[in-house]
Design an enzyme around this catalytic site. Sequence first.
Site, PDB file in Angstrom:
ATOM      1  CE  LYS A   1      -4.370  -0.270   2.238  1.00 22.96           C
ATOM      2  NZ  LYS A   1      -5.283  -0.089   3.481  1.00 22.96           N
TER       3      LYS A   1
HETATM    4  O1  G3P Z   1      -9.371   0.141   4.300  1.00 27.49           O
HETATM    5  C1  G3P Z   1      -9.030   1.487   4.736  1.00 27.49           C
HETATM    6  C2  G3P Z   1      -9.676   1.386   6.339  1.00 27.49           C
HETATM    7  O2  G3P Z   1      -9.033   0.605   6.897  1.00 27.49           O
HETATM    8  C3  G3P Z   1      -9.928   2.636   6.832  1.00 27.49           C
HETATM    9  O3  G3P Z   1     -11.174   2.553   7.423  1.00 27.49           O
HETATM   10  O4  G3P Z   1     -12.848   3.267   9.250  1.00 27.49           O
HETATM   11  O5  G3P Z   1     -10.260   3.925   9.421  1.00 27.49           O
HETATM   12  O6  G3P Z   1     -11.800   5.051   7.783  1.00 27.49           O
HETATM   13  P1  G3P Z   1     -11.612   3.842   8.496  1.00 27.49           P
END
Ligand code: G3P
Length: 216
Positions: free
Chosen positions: A84
Amino acid sequence: MQIFLDTANIDQIRQAAKLGIISGVTTNPSLVSKEGTADYEAVVKEICSIIPGPISVEVLVEGTQAMTQQAKLISSWAPNIVVKIPATSDGLEATSALAREKIKVNFTLCFSLNQALLGALAGATYVSLFVGRLDDAGHNGMEVVKDIVDVFAHYQLATQVIAASIRHPQHCVAAAKAGAHIATVPYKVLMQMIQHPLTDVGVTRFLGDWQRISKQ
Ligand code: G3P
């Protein structure tokens, strides 16, 4: 649409793997740090041994040279790793360099069609659009996913679109309708996807009816 699991929690990954519908896993430094270990390599290698599909693992440094170098190291940990790289100009340069060396990149932290398009042109295997964080900021994240899917299809770009930052089951429905190639979902949302109260009521009623007749 494929389902990836968005977690670094080994128990959750093992549980979800049993369902037979998980095609890959996405992690990020925040998710790994939640597991309470600083041994990034050990966690990543364990995840890679459980799920044979693509496992996204983020670089932990900034700057083109440092990201490229670390991405090469991370990708050597297991054959199914996708690195990533964040959607910055340094990240774009690193993505192009890595793609030239056939290292798979998940161009992450995308919040716009432009970022996703540039990631695809740089040769990223995946772009991750953070739907929930866009919604949090007052935008419509899934509209951006749909735009990216449409544009990639129009120009026949092979890069796959990941709907990430998924917060609830309706996001999964919307991602599928928008044509996302993949939705990466937290374990809790995965469990919510399979649940329906009418299914539970139906199972109870079917078994109850059968028990009544079978006892006569
Ligand atoms: O895949 C990206 C994800 O982990 C981010 O999620 O909930 O931290 O915005 P969030």
